[in-house]
Scaffold this motif. Sequence first.
Motif, PDB file in Angstrom:
ATOM      1  N   THR A   1      -8.324  -4.683  -1.783  1.00  0.00           N
ATOM      2  CA  THR A   1      -7.134  -5.077  -1.030  1.00  0.00           C
ATOM      3  C   THR A   1      -6.625  -6.421  -1.521  1.00  0.00           C
ATOM      4  O   THR A   1      -7.382  -7.228  -2.082  1.00  0.00           O
ATOM      5  CB  THR A   1      -7.442  -5.154   0.478  1.00  0.00           C
ATOM      6  OG1 THR A   1      -6.231  -5.402   1.187  1.00  0.00           O
ATOM      7  CG2 THR A   1      -8.446  -6.255   0.768  1.00  0.00           C
TER       8      THR A   1
ATOM      9  N   THR B   1       1.140  -5.966   1.614  1.00  0.00           N
ATOM     10  CA  THR B   1      -0.307  -5.749   1.710  1.00  0.00           C
ATOM     11  C   THR B   1      -0.655  -4.493   0.918  1.00  0.00           C
ATOM     12  O   THR B   1      -0.077  -3.427   1.157  1.00  0.00           O
ATOM     13  CB  THR B   1      -0.753  -5.578   3.176  1.00  0.00           C
ATOM     14  OG1 THR B   1      -0.409  -6.760   3.906  1.00  0.00           O
ATOM     15  CG2 THR B   1      -2.257  -5.351   3.266  1.00  0.00           C
TER      16      THR B   1
ATOM     17  N   ASN C   1      -3.552  -1.855  -0.154  1.00  0.00           N
ATOM     18  CA  ASN C   1      -4.866  -1.293   0.157  1.00  0.00           C
ATOM     19  C   ASN C   1      -5.126  -0.103  -0.765  1.00  0.00           C
ATOM     20  O   ASN C   1      -4.406   0.901  -0.705  1.00  0.00           O
ATOM     21  CB  ASN C   1      -4.928  -0.838   1.621  1.00  0.00           C
ATOM     22  CG  ASN C   1      -4.788  -1.995   2.592  1.00  0.00           C
ATOM     23  OD1 ASN C   1      -5.389  -3.051   2.401  1.00  0.00           O
ATOM     24  ND2 ASN C   1      -3.992  -1.810   3.627  1.00  0.00           N
TER      25      ASN C   1
ATOM     26  N   ASP D   1      -5.334   3.762   5.434  1.00  0.00           N
ATOM     27  CA  ASP D   1      -4.646   2.486   5.685  1.00  0.00           C
ATOM     28  C   ASP D   1      -3.773   2.183   4.466  1.00  0.00           C
ATOM     29  O   ASP D   1      -4.100   1.322   3.653  1.00  0.00           O
ATOM     30  CB  ASP D   1      -5.663   1.375   5.922  1.00  0.00           C
ATOM     31  CG  ASP D   1      -5.007   0.077   6.410  1.00  0.00           C
ATOM     32  OD1 ASP D   1      -3.807   0.113   6.740  1.00  0.00           O
ATOM     33  OD2 ASP D   1      -5.695  -0.954   6.438  1.00  0.00           O
TER      34      ASP D   1
ATOM     35  N   SER E   1      -0.886   1.066   1.676  1.00  0.00           N
ATOM     36  CA  SER E   1      -0.207  -0.185   1.366  1.00  0.00           C
ATOM     37  C   SER E   1       1.133  -0.224   2.099  1.00  0.00           C
ATOM     38  O   SER E   1       1.758   0.810   2.341  1.00  0.00           O
ATOM     39  CB  SER E   1       0.017  -0.303  -0.137  1.00  0.00           C
ATOM     40  OG  SER E   1      -1.202  -0.210  -0.838  1.00  0.00           O
TER      41      SER E   1
END
Length: 218
Positions: A133, A161, A163, A174, A176
């Motif tokens: 991450t 973010t 991931n 989860d 990005s």
Amino acid sequence: MQKRASGLVGANARMSIRSSATNLPTVSCNGLRYVECTNPRTGRAAGSVENRVDRIYLDTRLITVRIHNQINQRLNLTDQNFGNWVRDARAEFRSDTRLANGLYNNSYSVAPFWGIEGVAQWGALLPIGVASTASFGYTFVNTDLNGRTNTAFTGSAIRLTVNLDASGNNLSSDPSFCTSTVSGQAGRPVCRGTAADGSVAVRPAGNDRVIDIFIEAN
């Protein structure tokens, strides 16, 4: 790369290759999180010359992140977290980079759109076989264009973010994402990726990965 990886994961990191007259070479990269070593050739006849002469392949997995500013207001970096990525400063846009329109641009202070978009670029080495991450945060600041100060998005923030799963693809549980937040009376900019629905897409380039996001006015 072997030395760099060993320094990151500890003294026990090593590459071992073993061979004999009757067996294919065996390869082990114990503890090397950022270097992959493989021997993809199989099916040799025991004792053959081909069986004793083989190739070992070493590879890395790189990622390039590009942030495209399509708003006529400057973006300044507020924070970054490379997590378990290994940052490669050679892939960044440096402070002496200027666009064709003469505007100052680098990865820490992204030029406003003025006929040409400003772009921030980051590069890193991804770990092999484990999830990873990273995140990047930017804030809009006042921009003087032709004597006019643009404050439409001043104080608003953008955060990307990323991931990734163990294969370097978008983590399904989860994914990005890129978000924008509003400060005070400022407007809300739009942050979109390259997927059809505007979400952040992690595009393969062989074993490497590329991410582009675009910052636009709502």
